[in-house]
Design an enzyme around this catalytic site. Structure first.
Site, PDB file in Angstrom:
ATOM      1  N   TYR A 208      -5.663  49.677 -10.192  1.00  0.00           N
ATOM      2  CA  TYR A 208      -4.882  48.495 -10.601  1.00  0.00           C
ATOM      3  C   TYR A 208      -3.928  48.856 -11.738  1.00  0.00           C
ATOM      4  O   TYR A 208      -2.748  48.506 -11.706  1.00  0.00           O
ATOM      5  CB  TYR A 208      -5.859  47.403 -11.023  1.00  0.00           C
ATOM      6  CG  TYR A 208      -5.236  46.119 -11.531  1.00  0.00           C
ATOM      7  CD1 TYR A 208      -4.735  45.177 -10.629  1.00  0.00           C
ATOM      8  CD2 TYR A 208      -5.176  45.830 -12.889  1.00  0.00           C
ATOM      9  CE1 TYR A 208      -4.183  43.980 -11.084  1.00  0.00           C
ATOM     10  CE2 TYR A 208      -4.629  44.642 -13.353  1.00  0.00           C
ATOM     11  CZ  TYR A 208      -4.137  43.724 -12.447  1.00  0.00           C
ATOM     12  OH  TYR A 208      -3.595  42.543 -12.896  1.00  0.00           O
TER      13      TYR A 208
ATOM     14  N   SER B 167       0.958  43.594 -15.993  1.00  0.00           N
ATOM     15  CA  SER B 167      -0.313  43.249 -16.640  1.00  0.00           C
ATOM     16  C   SER B 167      -0.413  44.047 -17.935  1.00  0.00           C
ATOM     17  O   SER B 167       0.222  45.106 -18.067  1.00  0.00           O
ATOM     18  CB  SER B 167      -1.474  43.638 -15.723  1.00  0.00           C
ATOM     19  OG  SER B 167      -2.712  43.561 -16.404  1.00  0.00           O
TER      20      SER B 167
HETATM   21  N1  NAD Z   1      -5.440  36.319 -14.441  1.00  0.00           N
HETATM   22  C1  NAD Z   1      -5.251  37.295 -15.310  1.00  0.00           C
HETATM   23  O1  NAD Z   1      -5.931  37.398 -16.339  1.00  0.00           O
HETATM   24  C2  NAD Z   1      -4.158  38.306 -15.089  1.00  0.00           C
HETATM   25  C3  NAD Z   1      -3.904  39.248 -16.094  1.00  0.00           C
HETATM   26  C4  NAD Z   1      -2.895  40.183 -15.915  1.00  0.00           C
HETATM   27  C5  NAD Z   1      -2.141  40.170 -14.760  1.00  0.00           C
HETATM   28  N2  NAD Z   1      -2.415  39.262 -13.800  1.00  0.00           N
HETATM   29  C6  NAD Z   1      -1.579  39.289 -12.596  1.00  0.00           C
HETATM   30  O2  NAD Z   1      -1.093  38.000 -12.324  1.00  0.00           O
HETATM   31  C7  NAD Z   1      -0.865  37.859 -10.919  1.00  0.00           C
HETATM   32  C8  NAD Z   1      -1.565  36.637 -10.401  1.00  0.00           C
HETATM   33  O3  NAD Z   1      -2.956  36.774 -10.628  1.00  0.00           O
HETATM   34  P1  NAD Z   1      -3.926  35.517 -10.669  1.00  0.00           P
HETATM   35  O4  NAD Z   1      -4.872  35.764 -11.770  1.00  0.00           O
HETATM   36  O5  NAD Z   1      -3.136  34.263 -10.645  1.00  0.00           O
HETATM   37  O6  NAD Z   1      -4.710  35.743  -9.289  1.00  0.00           O
HETATM   38  P2  NAD Z   1      -5.162  34.724  -8.148  1.00  0.00           P
HETATM   39  O7  NAD Z   1      -6.184  35.445  -7.336  1.00  0.00           O
HETATM   40  O8  NAD Z   1      -5.510  33.392  -8.719  1.00  0.00           O
HETATM   41  O9  NAD Z   1      -3.839  34.565  -7.282  1.00  0.00           O
HETATM   42  C9  NAD Z   1      -3.329  35.638  -6.545  1.00  0.00           C
HETATM   43  C10 NAD Z   1      -2.753  35.098  -5.243  1.00  0.00           C
HETATM   44  O10 NAD Z   1      -2.137  36.193  -4.557  1.00  0.00           O
HETATM   45  C11 NAD Z   1      -2.399  36.048  -3.184  1.00  0.00           C
HETATM   46  N3  NAD Z   1      -2.263  37.349  -2.513  1.00  0.00           N
HETATM   47  C12 NAD Z   1      -3.083  38.432  -2.643  1.00  0.00           C
HETATM   48  N4  NAD Z   1      -2.663  39.408  -1.841  1.00  0.00           N
HETATM   49  C13 NAD Z   1      -1.549  38.970  -1.217  1.00  0.00           C
HETATM   50  C14 NAD Z   1      -0.665  39.519  -0.257  1.00  0.00           C
HETATM   51  N5  NAD Z   1      -0.849  40.761   0.218  1.00  0.00           N
HETATM   52  N6  NAD Z   1       0.370  38.777   0.176  1.00  0.00           N
HETATM   53  C15 NAD Z   1       0.556  37.516  -0.281  1.00  0.00           C
HETATM   54  N7  NAD Z   1      -0.245  36.928  -1.177  1.00  0.00           N
HETATM   55  C16 NAD Z   1      -1.293  37.647  -1.632  1.00  0.00           C
HETATM   56  C17 NAD Z   1      -3.820  35.511  -3.131  1.00  0.00           C
HETATM   57  O11 NAD Z   1      -4.100  34.890  -1.885  1.00  0.00           O
HETATM   58  C18 NAD Z   1      -3.813  34.530  -4.301  1.00  0.00           C
HETATM   59  O12 NAD Z   1      -3.427  33.234  -3.881  1.00  0.00           O
HETATM   60  C19 NAD Z   1      -1.341  39.175 -10.301  1.00  0.00           C
HETATM   61  O13 NAD Z   1      -0.231  40.042 -10.184  1.00  0.00           O
HETATM   62  C20 NAD Z   1      -2.296  39.715 -11.336  1.00  0.00           C
HETATM   63  O14 NAD Z   1      -2.448  41.108 -11.247  1.00  0.00           O
HETATM   64  C21 NAD Z   1      -3.394  38.335 -13.921  1.00  0.00           C
END
Ligand code: NAD
Length: 251
Positions: A155, A142
């Site tokens: 985080y 991230s």
């Molecule tokens: N959306 C953003 O702006 C953003 C920015 C930087 C980084 N990220 C990173 O991108 C990745 C995806 O985030 P997102 O925004 O798509 O989130 P999201 O909540 O839409 O999707 C995350 C998924 O991970 C699953 N999950 C959570 N804990 C879990 C576990 N222990 N085992 C298996 N599955 C699990 C959840 O059920 C969910 O389906 C993450 O690593 C997040 O930190 C997102």
């Protein structure tokens, strides 16, 4: 068909970025294993990919559980005989807390999924990748892993750890034919950050630093992941690719 014939495991693929990556990987000819805690949405993602002619299998798994990883890897190897790509993407996103506001339980929960989950994923797939002499590991970090973001203490620490773990795998396993790279998404429109975008103060501060004038979409991250998963990135390892619309370079 830039991933034709490859086999990928993608964690957190029932939603947001992981779902976008699984959908693109399948469209590029890759067999995808969707790992998630959310069975309903995981199966919907699987079915949507299959409806377009893609090869997708949902598997319930908690990435913080080594026993779940053992089962997943055994299943994928039994069905496909190889694992070409692991995208460690699942995370627990605890925000709104500085160090004083973060309980020990918050800290442990955050690190169990977001950092230990990535470690366990690497540990689970590396033996088969080493045996086949190739593999691409893609870890979702991230922009919070490379710059200070207010009230994302646990985080940010976990995501910084993901970058260093990625580099460790890159240097320890590069000579075995394995590449490991990290992607640092900026603000990407997914269910996880919907509450943040609805917060007026946060949203205004964020939007003022988006040099390309838009919030990112899961497909923006999927494009980077397709590159890192494909042979086009054959000379890229240990890289940290920022996909944030210019957010972290803005003053
Ligand atoms: N959306 C953003 O702006 C953003 C920015 C930087 C980084 N990220 C990173 O991108 C990745 C995806 O985030 P997102 O925004 O798509 O989130 P999201 O909540 O839409 O999707 C995350 C998924 O991970 C699953 N999950 C959570 N804990 C879990 C576990 N222990 N085992 C298996 N599955 C699990 C959840 O059920 C969910 O389906 C993450 O690593 C997040 O930190 C997102």
């Amino acid at each position: 068909m830039r991933l034709r014939g490859k086999v990928a495991i993608i964690t957190g693929a029932a939603s947001g970025i992981g779902q976008g990556v699984a959908t693109r990987f399948a469209a590029e000819g890759c067999a995808v294993f969707i790992l998630d805690l959310n069975e309903e949405s995981g199966k919907q993602t699987q079915d949507a990919i299959r409806a377009k002619g893609g090869d997708a299998t949902f598997q319930y798994a908690d990435v913080s559980r080594p026993d779940h990883w053992s089962e997943v890897v055994a299943k994928v190897l039994e069905r496909q005989g190889r694992i070409d790509i692991l995208h460690n993407n699942a995370a627990r996103i605890i925000y709104g807390k500085n160090v004083l506001q973060t309980s020990e339980d918050d800290w442990d929960d955050e690190l169990a999924t977001t950092l230990k989950g990535v470690f366990l994923g690497c540990k689970a797939v590396l033996p088969s990748m080493v045996a086949q002499g190739s593999g691409s590991i893609i870890n979702t970090s991230s922009t919070a892993g490379i710059s200070g973001v207010p009230r994302f203490a646990a985080y940010s620490a976990a995501k910084g750890g993901v970058i260093q773990l990625t580099r460790s795998v890159a240097v320890d396993f590069g000579r075995s034919g394995i590449r490991a790279n990290a992607i640092c998404p900026g603000i990407i429109e997914t269910p996880a950050i919907r509450p943040l975008l609805d917060d007026e103060e946060y949203s205004a501060a964020t939007r003022s630093r988006l040099m390309l004038n838009r919030i990112g979409q899961p497909d923006d991250i999927a494009s980077a992941a397709v590159f890192l998963g494909s042979d086009e990135s054959g000379f890229v390892t240990g890289a940290v690719i920022v996909v944030d619309g210019g957010r972290t370079v803005a003053y």
